[in-house]
Motif scaffolding. Structure first.
Motif, PDB file in Angstrom:
ATOM      1  N   ARG A  65       1.047  -1.311   0.159  1.00 46.83           N
ATOM      2  CA  ARG A  65       0.249   0.145  -0.071  1.00 46.83           C
ATOM      3  C   ARG A  65       1.203   1.327   0.055  1.00 46.83           C
ATOM      4  NH1 ARG A  65      -2.576  -1.562   5.259  1.00 46.83           N
ATOM      5  NH2 ARG A  65      -0.614  -1.568   5.848  1.00 46.83           N
ATOM      6  N   HIS A 118       6.208   5.059   5.394  1.00 41.90           N
ATOM      7  CA  HIS A 118       6.080   5.236   6.275  1.00 41.90           C
ATOM      8  C   HIS A 118       5.132   4.880   7.563  1.00 41.90           C
ATOM      9  CE1 HIS A 118       1.777   8.287   6.211  1.00 41.90           C
ATOM     10  NE2 HIS A 118       2.466   8.525   5.353  1.00 41.90           N
ATOM     11  N   LEU A 170       1.812   5.369  -0.276  1.00 44.17           N
ATOM     12  CA  LEU A 170       1.208   6.953   0.305  1.00 44.17           C
ATOM     13  C   LEU A 170       2.090   7.443  -1.427  1.00 44.17           C
ATOM     14  CD1 LEU A 170      -0.547   8.965   0.896  1.00 44.17           C
ATOM     15  CD2 LEU A 170       1.280   9.488   2.759  1.00 44.17           C
ATOM     16  N   MET A 219       5.813   4.875   1.702  1.00 40.49           N
ATOM     17  CA  MET A 219       5.756   6.263   0.450  1.00 40.49           C
ATOM     18  C   MET A 219       6.380   6.817  -0.469  1.00 40.49           C
ATOM     19  SD  MET A 219       5.980  10.276   1.152  1.00 40.49           S
ATOM     20  CE  MET A 219       5.619  10.530   2.930  1.00 40.49           C
ATOM     21  N   TYR A 277      -0.773   2.865   5.341  1.00 39.02           N
ATOM     22  CA  TYR A 277       0.109   2.721   4.323  1.00 39.02           C
ATOM     23  C   TYR A 277       1.737   2.162   4.538  1.00 39.02           C
ATOM     24  CZ  TYR A 277      -2.864   6.103   1.919  1.00 39.02           C
ATOM     25  OH  TYR A 277      -2.924   7.036   1.865  1.00 39.02           O
TER      26      TYR A 277
END
Length: 176
Positions: A18, A91, A20, A99, A96
């Motif tokens: 996940r 992150h 960002l 990043m 998340y």
């Protein structure tokens, strides 16, 4: 647009998961042998002013807004796109895994006098303040913080020091 570097944080085990995604615009403002930077007490480092680009915001508009907010710069004139860095790092938010930050760097001119800053509350809490310093002084300071591996060291110091070293080599007029 020129890719200057891809940086992967040493604590990041994978670029999968996940993500960002953030885009930022950062200003390179030089005056003789000085550069306009932000010093942040919490992290004990120097960094280039700038920040996130809002959804639908034009990149140079975001840059001017960030320079005004963080440094009090006025009459921002964006001269040229210097390049960008792709950065992958852990992150802190649990939703998340990492990043992916793209930081665009622009050479700029600003009015001679700085006005009052309009920083966000977290920037004030972190002890962030604008400063005109020599590029070599900022590089030396950040390098010492990294060498000591200070506990308060932020995740962006490697990016910022890389850029300051590059600016020193390529943009700062060296004495004859």
């Amino acid at each position: 647009m020129k890719l200057l570097k891809e940086m992967i944080h040493p604590e990041l085990s994978s670029r999968e998961g996940r993500v960002l995604r953030r885009h930022a615009a950062r200003g390179i403002v030089l005056r003789e042998d000085k550069i306009l930077l932000l010093f942040t007490e919490r992290y004990n480092d120097f960094s280039l002013p700038g920040g996130g680009i809002d959804e639908g915001e034009e990149i140079t508009v975001a840059l001017a807004r960030e320079l005004e907010e963080e440094t009090g710069a006025r009459d921002v004139q964006v001269k040229n796109h210097y390049g960008f860095i792709e950065e992958y790092r852990p992150h802190w938010k649990p939703q998340y895994d990492l990043m992916h930050m793209t930081s665009h760097f622009f050479v700029c001119d600003v009015a001679p006098e700085l006005a009052e800053v309009r920083m966000e509350s977290y920037e004030v809490a972190n002890g962030m303040r604008p400063a005109w310093v020599s590029v070599s002084e900022a590089v030396s300071h950040n390098q010492k913080v990294m060498a000591r591996q200070e506990k308060t060291m932020g995740q962006s110091i490697q990016r910022e020091t890389f850029m300051l070293e590059k600016i020193s080599r390529e943009l700062v007029l060296q004495p004859a």
